[in-house]
Write a protein that holds these residues in place. Structure first.
Motif, PDB file in Angstrom:
ATOM      1  N   UNK A  49     -19.596   4.087 -37.371  1.00 15.27           N
ATOM      2  CA  UNK A  49     -18.926   2.794 -37.508  1.00 15.27           C
ATOM      3  C   UNK A  49     -18.430   2.622 -38.941  1.00 15.27           C
ATOM      4  N   UNK A  50     -17.210   2.157 -39.064  1.00 14.97           N
ATOM      5  CA  UNK A  50     -16.615   1.999 -40.394  1.00 14.97           C
ATOM      6  C   UNK A  50     -15.463   1.017 -40.299  1.00 14.97           C
ATOM      7  N   UNK A  51     -14.874   0.742 -41.443  1.00 15.92           N
ATOM      8  CA  UNK A  51     -13.706  -0.124 -41.482  1.00 15.92           C
ATOM      9  C   UNK A  51     -12.539   0.505 -40.725  1.00 15.92           C
ATOM     10  N   UNK A  52     -12.445   1.810 -40.788  1.00 17.08           N
ATOM     11  CA  UNK A  52     -11.385   2.509 -40.059  1.00 17.08           C
ATOM     12  C   UNK A  52     -11.554   2.329 -38.552  1.00 17.08           C
ATOM     13  N   UNK A  58      -8.859  -2.792 -33.450  1.00 18.59           N
ATOM     14  CA  UNK A  58      -7.889  -3.891 -33.492  1.00 18.59           C
ATOM     15  C   UNK A  58      -6.518  -3.433 -33.003  1.00 18.59           C
ATOM     16  N   UNK A  59      -6.058  -2.267 -33.469  1.00 22.94           N
ATOM     17  CA  UNK A  59      -4.751  -1.766 -33.027  1.00 22.94           C
ATOM     18  C   UNK A  59      -4.739  -1.474 -31.531  1.00 22.94           C
ATOM     19  N   UNK A 151      -3.948   6.941 -40.507  1.00 26.07           N
ATOM     20  CA  UNK A 151      -4.428   7.175 -41.876  1.00 26.07           C
ATOM     21  C   UNK A 151      -5.857   6.696 -42.010  1.00 26.07           C
ATOM     22  N   UNK A 152      -6.657   7.499 -42.667  1.00 29.69           N
ATOM     23  CA  UNK A 152      -8.051   7.120 -42.878  1.00 29.69           C
ATOM     24  C   UNK A 152      -8.155   6.056 -43.959  1.00 29.69           C
ATOM     25  N   UNK A 153      -8.972   5.067 -43.657  1.00 29.01           N
ATOM     26  CA  UNK A 153      -9.168   3.983 -44.617  1.00 29.01           C
ATOM     27  C   UNK A 153     -10.102   4.443 -45.727  1.00 29.01           C
ATOM     28  N   UNK A 154      -9.817   4.026 -46.901  1.00 28.34           N
ATOM     29  CA  UNK A 154     -10.637   4.423 -48.037  1.00 28.34           C
ATOM     30  C   UNK A 154     -11.917   3.593 -48.119  1.00 28.34           C
TER      31      UNK A 154
END
Length: 261
Positions: A49-52, A58-59, A151-154
């Motif tokens: 689980x992550x922000x990505x 959401x998308x 794209x991977x979120x930082x």
């Protein structure tokens, strides 16, 4: 002899076939997106689980809601058309049942994500469950959304304020899907248990390879069946044991008579 305008009938049939093909394409797209959302939802609260992942959810959720709105308007307008031919109406009802079921699955998964995101906060990554799963789900989401690799979120954590806003938005989206399901049942009265599936997409799920494998297994079992039979039936064994017992009793009596005589 009256003249028959066949061109009008052909145009209506062609437009009906096009509408049916468009509906199938939309429903198939929604099924793929909902399946992707379910796959992503299973990772919420875990070590992946992550922000990505939340952004991919959401998308995918937005894509599913957009498709659901288009499908609802498309199928509703055609099923409420009294002049729709019987064959096309049955096909539209099949699509309606598939769409309704898919929308209910989306609603269940959205409620699950909403609940899990409230329990497992990205602001505190220590609470995440270490499931042992590795890797992300960007490829799955990209295929479902028909987009290049995401794209991977930082960033790995999400501020608490933004996370609460995200949950509020998700609550509104869940209520919107809930209202859409209720509106569908009010606008179109399609009895699910009266709709009979047919056509190649509802055929036996076994492929030709699976069927051949099953046939080979059945042949092997038939060939091995005679080998698995016992060398001597149970009835014969019982008779032999009975005769041996009688012989043993007779020998014992003979020995006793010979001993005491």
């Amino acid at each position: 002899m009256p003249l028959v305008n066949n061109k009008v009938g052909d145009d209506c049939t062609a437009s009906g076939d096009k509408a049916l093909a468009d509906g199938r394409a939309l429903v198939d797209s929604l099924i793929k997106v909902v399946a992707c959302y379910r796959h992503l939802a299973s990772c919420v609260g875990g070590c992946t689980d992550s922000l990505q992942l939340r952004d991919e959810l959401r998308q995918t959720r937005e894509k599913a809601q957009m498709l659901a709105g288009d499908i609802c308007n498309h199928l509703t307008s055609h099923l409420r058309d009294k002049s729709l031919p019987e064959g096309q109406r049955k096909e539209m009802e099949l699509l309606w049942v598939a769409f309704s079921s898919c929308l209910e699955l989306l609603h269940v998964d959205m409620c699950k994500v909403l609940n899990m995101s409230g329990i497992f906060s990205l602001a505190d990554s220590v609470t995440l469950v270490h499931t042992g799963q590795e890797g992300g789900c960007s490829e799955v989401a990209a295929r479902a959304l028909s987009l290049p690799d995401l794209n991977e979120a930082q960033a790995k954590t999400l501020p608490a304020s933004l996370e609460s806003q995200e949950r509020s938005t998700m609550e509104l989206e869940v209520n919107q899907i809930d209202r859409m399901i209720d509106d569908m049942e009010m606008k179109v009265n399609v009895l699910r248990w009266m709709v009979e599936p047919h056509g190649p997409q509802y055929a036996d799920p076994l492929s030709s390879t699976d069927s051949a494998s099953m046939a080979l297994i059945s042949v092997d079992e038939e060939q091995q069946a005679p080998r698995s039979q016992p060398l001597c039936p149970r009835s014969h064994i019982f008779v032999l044991l009975l005769l041996f017992g009688v012989f043993l009793v007779a020998a014992t009596l003979s020995f006793c008579v010979f001993l005491f005589s």
